[in-house]
Design an enzyme around this catalytic site. Structure first.
Site, PDB file in Angstrom:
ATOM      1  CE  LYS A 126      28.485  64.522  -2.845  1.00 57.70           C
ATOM      2  NZ  LYS A 126      28.183  63.290  -2.099  1.00 57.70           N
ATOM      3  CE  LYS A 161      27.533  68.038  -5.053  1.00 61.98           C
ATOM      4  NZ  LYS A 161      26.105  67.712  -5.239  1.00 61.98           N
ATOM      5  NE  ARG A 211      17.587  59.755  -3.777  1.00 58.16           N
ATOM      6  CZ  ARG A 211      18.255  59.417  -2.673  1.00 58.16           C
ATOM      7  NH1 ARG A 211      17.834  58.402  -1.935  1.00 58.16           N
ATOM      8  NH2 ARG A 211      19.345  60.071  -2.326  1.00 58.16           N
ATOM      9  NE  ARG A 226      15.722  64.148  -1.382  1.00 58.00           N
ATOM     10  CZ  ARG A 226      16.903  63.552  -1.575  1.00 58.00           C
ATOM     11  NH1 ARG A 226      17.341  62.638  -0.749  1.00 58.00           N
ATOM     12  NH2 ARG A 226      17.630  63.830  -2.631  1.00 58.00           N
ATOM     13  NE  ARG A 234      23.339  71.350   4.823  1.00 57.66           N
ATOM     14  CZ  ARG A 234      23.824  70.950   5.993  1.00 57.66           C
ATOM     15  NH1 ARG A 234      24.767  70.032   6.033  1.00 57.66           N
ATOM     16  NH2 ARG A 234      23.370  71.474   7.120  1.00 57.66           N
ATOM     17  CG  ASP A 274      19.806  62.677  -4.918  1.00 56.85           C
ATOM     18  OD1 ASP A 274      18.826  61.917  -4.781  1.00 56.85           O
ATOM     19  OD2 ASP A 274      20.717  62.765  -4.078  1.00 56.85           O
ATOM     20  CD  GLU A 282      24.913  63.615  -4.330  1.00 58.68           C
ATOM     21  OE1 GLU A 282      24.709  62.502  -3.783  1.00 58.68           O
ATOM     22  OE2 GLU A 282      25.262  64.623  -3.704  1.00 58.68           O
ATOM     23  CG  ASN A 284      22.075  58.783  -3.783  1.00 58.78           C
ATOM     24  OD1 ASN A 284      22.780  58.956  -2.799  1.00 58.78           O
ATOM     25  ND2 ASN A 284      21.537  59.787  -4.464  1.00 58.78           N
TER      26      ASN A 284
END
Length: 318
Positions: A126, A161, A211, A226, A234, A274, A282, A284
């Site tokens: 993050k 978060k 993603r 997503r 979410r 993301d 984000e 990852n």
């Protein structure tokens, strides 16, 4: 030339065969001629400074009933493997950090570790995204209650978060009325003892949290959006989101261009960005997923792309 590849992952007997990205990568590696060795975190150790593990030769199969076969364990000097995939899912705890130290010792002996152990430690998924403010929404990382409240007062519609969560766990949407703001902040920060992230809410989440997979600085040309289920903010598949593969748009490609040089510099060969709407949220680096869903829609052969990138790196250094 045939190469050797070690993987440290969560127990292979317990994975979701139809969705597991690590299995897809291992199938691509085996098809590319790599000899595979399987480890779990408990198998790794340092012996007088040498990275060592109790490894088991591994074969994988495209079969939902029998997807792997393991031979008897043997002592393996990790520095003698050509490459090593670190594919342990979060939590990012002390045991994870200790594993990166062991893999770093293997790296010093010449093993190509994907992703680079130091960068796995340095690049919180993050916080790392905030290194690219031109790509990011308004965001605050703090444990100070007045600052977090002021952020909400300024932006009104805010996501709060934890910095160490995954799969959408612990993500809260605080709307303009501020309902439950105090309780949310107290819980997430542990009454001011833990840093958390506040991020302006991005309404485009209804169209999906995308993603984007990046291999050695090059984006796979399709992403997985997503899409949240009704009433959710979410999009994570683990939180019930629905996956829909799509081509990248111009903004997606621009974001990749902004981030890619830093990824390459830090030895991050396989990364998941993301993106919600126009914003990077984000990066990852630990265990990017969504390979199977994108491959199924567009036959992108993402695992083979990664193996090609690894083989090129090995050829350059060997």
């Amino acid at each position: 030339m045939n190469y050797s590849l070690g993987v440290v992952m969560d127990p292979i007997a317990q994975i979701n065969v139809k969705k597991d990205t690590t299995l897809a990568l291992l199938q691509a590696a085996q098809d590319s001629g790599f000899q595979l060795f399987y480890f779990e975190q408990t198998d790794l150790y340092l012996d007088n400074g040498r990275a060592t593990g109790s490894g088991r030769p591994l074969r994988v199969f495209d079969d939902t009933e029998r997807w792997f076969a393991l031979d008897e364990p043997r002592e393996v000097l990790l520095g003698e493997l050509d490459t090593f995939l670190m594919r342990v899912d979060p939590p990012f705890d002390n045991e994870y950090i200790y594993s990166t130290y062991i893999l770093e010792a293997a790296e010093r002996e010449g093993t190509l570790v994907v992703n680079k152990p130091q960068s796995l430690r340095d690049c919180n998924e993050k916080i790392f995204a905030t290194s690219f403010p031109q790509c990011s929404p308004p965001v605050l990382v703090s444990r100070d209650m007045p600052k977090l409240r002021m952020f909400h007062q300024t932006h009104r519609d805010v996501i709060f978060k934890p910095l160490d969560g995954m799969g959408g766990a612990g993500v809260f949407h605080c709307k303009p009325d501020g309902a439950n703001l105090g309780a949310i902040l107290e819980m997430l920060t542990g009454h001011g003892r833990r840093q958390i992230m506040a991020q302006r809410y991005i309404p485009e989440i209804k169209d999906g949290d995308k993603r984007i997979l990046v291999i050695d600085g090059q984006a796979v040309p399709y992403c997985l959006a997503r899409i949240p289920v009704g009433g959710e903010t979410r999009g994570n598949l683990a939180a019930g989101g629905r996956g829909e593969a799509r081509p990248l748009n111009d903004r997606d490609r621009w974001i990749v261009e902004q981030v890619a040089p830093t990824l390459k510099e830090r030895g991050l060969l396989f990364v998941g960005l993301d993106v919600i709407g126009d914003y990077l949220t984000e990066i990852n680096v630990t265990s990017p997923t969504c390979v199977r869903e994108i491959d199924a829609a567009y036959d992108t052969k993402i695992g083979m792309r990664l193996m090609h990138a690894i083989t090129l790196r090995l050829a350059q250094t060997g």
